[in-house]
Write an enzyme that holds these catalytic residues in place. Sequence first.
Site, mmCIF file in Angstrom:
data_model
loop_
_atom_site.group_PDB
_atom_site.id
_atom_site.type_symbol
_atom_site.label_atom_id
_atom_site.label_comp_id
_atom_site.label_asym_id
_atom_site.label_seq_id
_atom_site.Cartn_x
_atom_site.Cartn_y
_atom_site.Cartn_z
ATOM 1 N N ASP A 46 117.672 1.800 80.954
ATOM 2 C CA ASP A 46 116.412 2.489 80.649
ATOM 3 C C ASP A 46 115.286 1.469 80.496
ATOM 4 O O ASP A 46 115.214 0.757 79.500
ATOM 5 C CB ASP A 46 116.560 3.288 79.346
ATOM 6 C CG ASP A 46 115.297 4.079 79.039
ATOM 7 O OD1 ASP A 46 115.211 5.236 79.484
ATOM 8 O OD2 ASP A 46 114.393 3.533 78.367
ATOM 9 N N TYR A 51 107.160 -1.882 79.917
ATOM 10 C CA TYR A 51 107.974 -2.941 79.293
ATOM 11 C C TYR A 51 107.821 -4.272 80.026
ATOM 12 O O TYR A 51 108.259 -5.296 79.537
ATOM 13 C CB TYR A 51 109.462 -2.555 79.246
ATOM 14 C CG TYR A 51 109.803 -1.280 78.517
ATOM 15 C CD1 TYR A 51 108.869 -0.628 77.718
ATOM 16 C CD2 TYR A 51 111.065 -0.714 78.616
ATOM 17 C CE1 TYR A 51 109.191 0.554 77.061
ATOM 18 C CE2 TYR A 51 111.397 0.457 77.958
ATOM 19 C CZ TYR A 51 110.459 1.095 77.187
ATOM 20 O OH TYR A 51 110.780 2.259 76.538
ATOM 21 N N LYS A 76 109.785 4.553 83.618
ATOM 22 C CA LYS A 76 108.775 5.490 83.094
ATOM 23 C C LYS A 76 107.408 5.081 83.608
ATOM 24 O O LYS A 76 107.103 3.885 83.687
ATOM 25 C CB LYS A 76 108.771 5.467 81.554
ATOM 26 C CG LYS A 76 110.151 5.553 80.941
ATOM 27 C CD LYS A 76 110.128 5.622 79.424
ATOM 28 C CE LYS A 76 111.506 5.350 78.855
ATOM 29 N NZ LYS A 76 111.870 3.920 78.763
ATOM 30 N N HIS A 109 105.819 8.785 80.480
ATOM 31 C CA HIS A 109 106.141 8.063 79.235
ATOM 32 C C HIS A 109 105.596 8.747 77.979
ATOM 33 O O HIS A 109 106.284 8.851 76.972
ATOM 34 C CB HIS A 109 105.624 6.628 79.348
ATOM 35 C CG HIS A 109 106.369 5.635 78.504
ATOM 36 N ND1 HIS A 109 106.538 4.326 78.863
ATOM 37 C CD2 HIS A 109 106.992 5.768 77.302
ATOM 38 C CE1 HIS A 109 107.241 3.694 77.918
ATOM 39 N NE2 HIS A 109 107.517 4.552 76.966
HETATM 40 P P1 NAD Z 1 116.893 0.758 68.763
HETATM 41 O O1 NAD Z 1 116.947 1.846 67.765
HETATM 42 O O2 NAD Z 1 117.842 0.758 69.915
HETATM 43 O O3 NAD Z 1 117.007 -0.579 67.933
HETATM 44 C C1 NAD Z 1 117.116 -1.823 68.551
HETATM 45 C C2 NAD Z 1 117.231 -2.883 67.449
HETATM 46 O O4 NAD Z 1 118.321 -2.558 66.585
HETATM 47 C C3 NAD Z 1 117.581 -4.254 68.029
HETATM 48 O O5 NAD Z 1 116.424 -4.951 68.401
HETATM 49 C C4 NAD Z 1 118.308 -4.888 66.863
HETATM 50 O O6 NAD Z 1 117.380 -5.400 65.961
HETATM 51 C C5 NAD Z 1 119.017 -3.726 66.232
HETATM 52 N N1 NAD Z 1 120.429 -3.568 66.677
HETATM 53 C C6 NAD Z 1 120.892 -3.175 67.890
HETATM 54 N N2 NAD Z 1 122.236 -3.105 67.885
HETATM 55 C C7 NAD Z 1 122.619 -3.453 66.642
HETATM 56 C C8 NAD Z 1 123.880 -3.546 66.026
HETATM 57 N N3 NAD Z 1 125.011 -3.257 66.674
HETATM 58 N N4 NAD Z 1 123.927 -3.943 64.730
HETATM 59 C C9 NAD Z 1 122.792 -4.211 64.040
HETATM 60 N N5 NAD Z 1 121.573 -4.117 64.576
HETATM 61 C C10 NAD Z 1 121.479 -3.747 65.871
HETATM 62 O O7 NAD Z 1 115.370 0.663 69.268
HETATM 63 P P2 NAD Z 1 114.600 0.670 70.645
HETATM 64 O O8 NAD Z 1 114.941 -0.514 71.474
HETATM 65 O O9 NAD Z 1 113.183 0.872 70.321
HETATM 66 O O10 NAD Z 1 115.124 1.984 71.377
HETATM 67 C C11 NAD Z 1 116.140 1.966 72.355
HETATM 68 C C12 NAD Z 1 115.552 2.177 73.734
HETATM 69 O O11 NAD Z 1 114.814 3.393 73.775
HETATM 70 C C13 NAD Z 1 114.515 1.131 74.129
HETATM 71 O O12 NAD Z 1 115.089 -0.116 74.468
HETATM 72 C C14 NAD Z 1 113.820 1.831 75.252
HETATM 73 O O13 NAD Z 1 114.598 1.762 76.434
HETATM 74 C C15 NAD Z 1 113.740 3.258 74.707
HETATM 75 N N6 NAD Z 1 112.463 3.538 74.008
HETATM 76 C C16 NAD Z 1 111.642 4.486 74.553
HETATM 77 C C17 NAD Z 1 110.440 4.821 73.951
HETATM 78 C C18 NAD Z 1 109.598 5.871 74.568
HETATM 79 O O14 NAD Z 1 108.427 6.048 74.155
HETATM 80 N N7 NAD Z 1 110.095 6.611 75.521
HETATM 81 C C19 NAD Z 1 110.041 4.160 72.774
HETATM 82 C C20 NAD Z 1 110.894 3.190 72.226
HETATM 83 C C21 NAD Z 1 112.097 2.913 72.841
#
Ligand code: NAD
Length: 277
Positions: A46, A51, A76, A109
């Site tokens: 994704d 990004y 997106k 998005h």
């Molecule tokens: P997430 O909730 O996946 O959190 C990621 C963070 O959690 C990492 O940077 C790390 O600090 C921590 N983490 C990950 N695995 C862990 C583990 N096993 N143990 C402890 N800590 C851990 O947050 P995200 O990246 O914002 O969301 C996931 C994906 O969703 C993004 O990478 C993106 O592809 C998508 N996203 C989309 C939008 C949108 O507006 N459509 C917005 C934000 C994110």
Amino acid sequence: MTTIPHLTMNDGRTIPQLGFGVFQIPQDETQVAVTTALQAGYRLIDTAQGYQNEEGVGAAIAASDLPRDELFITTKLANRDQGYDKTMAAFDASMTKLGIDVLDLFLVHWPLPMFDQYVDTWRAFEKLQADGRILSIGVSNFESEHFERLSAETSVVPAVNQIELHPQFPQAELRAYHEAHGILTESWGPLGQGKGILENEHIKSVAQAKGKTPAQVVLRWHVQLGLLVIPKSVTPARIAENIDVFDFELDDDDLATIAKVDTGVRVGADPRTFDRR
Ligand code: NAD
């Protein structure tokens, strides 16, 4: 290696239930992170134009031995490129960066209702799908009123809505709307973006009882709710940990404990007012 279940979208195609998100991964680290994820068993990646790491995703796709049809690539549309003509040009630019001919899933998005372009944007998505350049089309951060407009003025019901969703902000109302209209819910920020949910005492108590990590408990919660989920990490051990959630079950007591984490407070922006282009 873990086998990931698939969910069926309203266009009849299937999508891996758990994938790899690459938000905030710098371009020069993205190829390595995505390659690590593919080796761990992830098949859905994704990304987003915003990004600025689609080339890194493309490099990992090119370097992988996996057949293209085993991969599921989501990107997106950048907010600044909404509108019919700009969407068309932005889509072509993404495909060049990703180095692929056909995209699995393209998402609008953000709705940006204050600029009133998402209906025209959606018409471009419909055209790209009709032309076979995108297999499935969806949206992100849409609220029910945005779907109502698409439904009144366009033909294709979005296959997916990717929204902020985690135990602190479980989105019961919007999930019910999706279910009533045949739209799959995809959770972004599923772990709460590292902002405290994994340290929550209720999550930690379930994790301890199950012999799993807090992240695995939270990701299992998404899976059992029937959600698509796309956790992000650049740490190889966490990338592996986050996909290893298909060998245990949360029972009703666990789910009741996790429900206590709900405060109704987002960690991200409100789609009705978010206006950044
Ligand atoms: P997430 O909730 O996946 O959190 C990621 C963070 O959690 C990492 O940077 C790390 O600090 C921590 N983490 C990950 N695995 C862990 C583990 N096993 N143990 C402890 N800590 C851990 O947050 P995200 O990246 O914002 O969301 C996931 C994906 O969703 C993004 O990478 C993106 O592809 C998508 N996203 C989309 C939008 C949108 O507006 N459509 C917005 C934000 C994110």
